[in-house]
Scaffold this active site. Structure first.
Site, PDB file in Angstrom:
ATOM      1  N   LYS A 186       0.991   4.280  -2.842  1.00  0.00           N
ATOM      2  CA  LYS A 186       0.682   5.677  -2.536  1.00  0.00           C
ATOM      3  C   LYS A 186       1.870   6.591  -2.841  1.00  0.00           C
ATOM      4  O   LYS A 186       1.697   7.716  -3.324  1.00  0.00           O
ATOM      5  CB  LYS A 186       0.249   5.821  -1.081  1.00  0.00           C
ATOM      6  CG  LYS A 186      -1.122   5.240  -0.780  1.00  0.00           C
ATOM      7  CD  LYS A 186      -2.219   5.920  -1.599  1.00  0.00           C
ATOM      8  CE  LYS A 186      -3.593   5.384  -1.294  1.00  0.00           C
ATOM      9  NZ  LYS A 186      -4.639   5.959  -2.167  1.00  0.00           N
ATOM     10  N   TYR A 209       0.834  -1.215   0.000  1.00  0.00           N
ATOM     11  CA  TYR A 209       0.000   0.000   0.000  1.00  0.00           C
ATOM     12  C   TYR A 209       0.864   1.258   0.000  1.00  0.00           C
ATOM     13  O   TYR A 209       0.626   2.190  -0.780  1.00  0.00           O
ATOM     14  CB  TYR A 209      -0.918  -0.016   1.222  1.00  0.00           C
ATOM     15  CG  TYR A 209      -1.811   1.192   1.359  1.00  0.00           C
ATOM     16  CD1 TYR A 209      -3.013   1.284   0.662  1.00  0.00           C
ATOM     17  CD2 TYR A 209      -1.467   2.256   2.199  1.00  0.00           C
ATOM     18  CE1 TYR A 209      -3.839   2.387   0.797  1.00  0.00           C
ATOM     19  CE2 TYR A 209      -2.286   3.359   2.332  1.00  0.00           C
ATOM     20  CZ  TYR A 209      -3.469   3.428   1.636  1.00  0.00           C
ATOM     21  OH  TYR A 209      -4.279   4.530   1.765  1.00  0.00           O
TER      22      TYR A 209
END
Length: 338
Positions: free
Chosen positions: A162, A158
């Site tokens: 990002k 993740y």
């Protein structure tokens, strides 16, 4: 950056709209009179979100799509234009991930996370620009995170996605500037949110996953997302913890490395054991047949407002008030000296 004049009747596309922040944003756009196209995989979640958008006062168009499929995203965008004639705002919010140490994540799981959580933003941006550039207007809103600037343990897939979105968005912004385009692209970086993700992301943790406190309700993010669509700027930061994380990582990254190495595992897990049969939406949507709603299970620990986010959305007005008060103070001080 130019935004759009009004949300009344505007055509807004939201990816990841079946739950969490994406759903909250879709409902908030509907509350402002927008026509909202809801893109996600989970059909039950999409139908539930569409009903909430209509109840809030907007129109809703359900478009089931896997954002990791570039052709499917393009087809979804074309369907929106066919139905409603244009796209004014595109919000990239869809994601999936794995809660686990890197050594316990399979290569195909990491790839899938990247395809959904990073390339899904790329494909959405491409589809939006193909329609906004010829029209000479529109806003693209990328949903980022404090973790776009500060990696934490157990979320390498993740955090990597990002971080990539930030670099990608900066590159696209400079291209738009070079072309003197009136299309705007902005980012909204979020803190920990009370969304269903912590009960449906693939997890190999021994205990149930939880957001790192302080936790905010999705509606807090939604208000800033809507503001970003109307008045885009380089980035919005939501929540004091987001500000602290981004600034802290600029000033003391090494200290944060050590701190997160000591606390990052325990702060992301509850005392509740993770059920062996917990759903995982990495490959299949967890809300295909069951609507899990907008919120996660941490409502009693979540903040429904953020003074920092409100101040960020209204910084121009606050600046004007501050300048006016400063002027009054100067006049009063001058009067006392006479």
């Amino acid at each position: 950056m130019n935004g759009i004049d009004t949300l009344e009747g505007a055509v807004v596309v939201v990816t990841g709209a079946s739950g969490g922040v994406g759903r909250a944003a879709a409902v908030e756009f509907g509350r402002n009179g927008a026509r909202v196209a809801l893109l996600a995989r989970g059909e039950a979640g999409l139908e539930g979100a569409a009903e909430e958008v209509r109840t809030a006062g907007g129109q809703a168009l359900v478009v089931p799509v896997d954002v990791a499929n570039a052709e499917a995203v393009e087809a979804a965008a074309e369907r929106v234009v066919t139905e409603w004639g244009r796209i004014d705002v595109w919000v990239n919010c869809a994601f999936s991930s794995v809660f686990a140490e890197l050594g316990r994540i399979e290569p195909d799981e990491f790839r899938r996370t990247t395809e959904v959580s990073y390339l899904g933003f790329v494909y959405g941006t491409m589809a939006a620009l193909r329609r906004m550039r010829p029209a000479g207007r529109g806003t693209i809103v990328q949903i980022g995170s404090a973790l776009a600037y500060r990696g934490i343990p157990l979320q390498s897939a993740y955090c990597g996605a990002k971080h990539a979105i930030v670099g990608f968005t900066e590159s696209v912004r400079t291209e738009l500037m070079h072309d003197h385009s009136d299309v705007a692209i902005t980012m909204v970086h979020l803190p920990a949110m009370n969304t269903p993700q912590f009960r449906w992301l693939l997890s190999r943790l021994p205990q149930q996953a939880q957001p790192v406190p302080p936790i905010y309700q999705p509606e807090v993010a939604a208000r800033s997302i809507v503001r970003a669509a109307i008045r885009p700027r380089r980035a919005y930061w939501v929540g004091v913890s987001t500000v602290q994380t981004i600034i802290g990582n600029r000033l003391i990254p090494g200290l944060l490395d050590r701190y997160l190495g000591m606390t990052g595992y325990s702060s992301q897990q509850t005392d509740e054991p993770r059920p062996a049969d917990q759903p995982a939406n990495l490959w299949e949507p967890a809300d295909r047949t069951v609507d899990h709603g907008m919120h996660g299970p941490f409502g009693d620990r979540s903040k429904a407002t953020s003074v920092q986010a409100w101040a960020s959305r209204n910084r121009r007005a606050l600046g004007a008030v501050g300048a006016a008060l400063g002027g009054v103070a100067m006049i009063a001080a001058a009067s006392r000296r006479r």
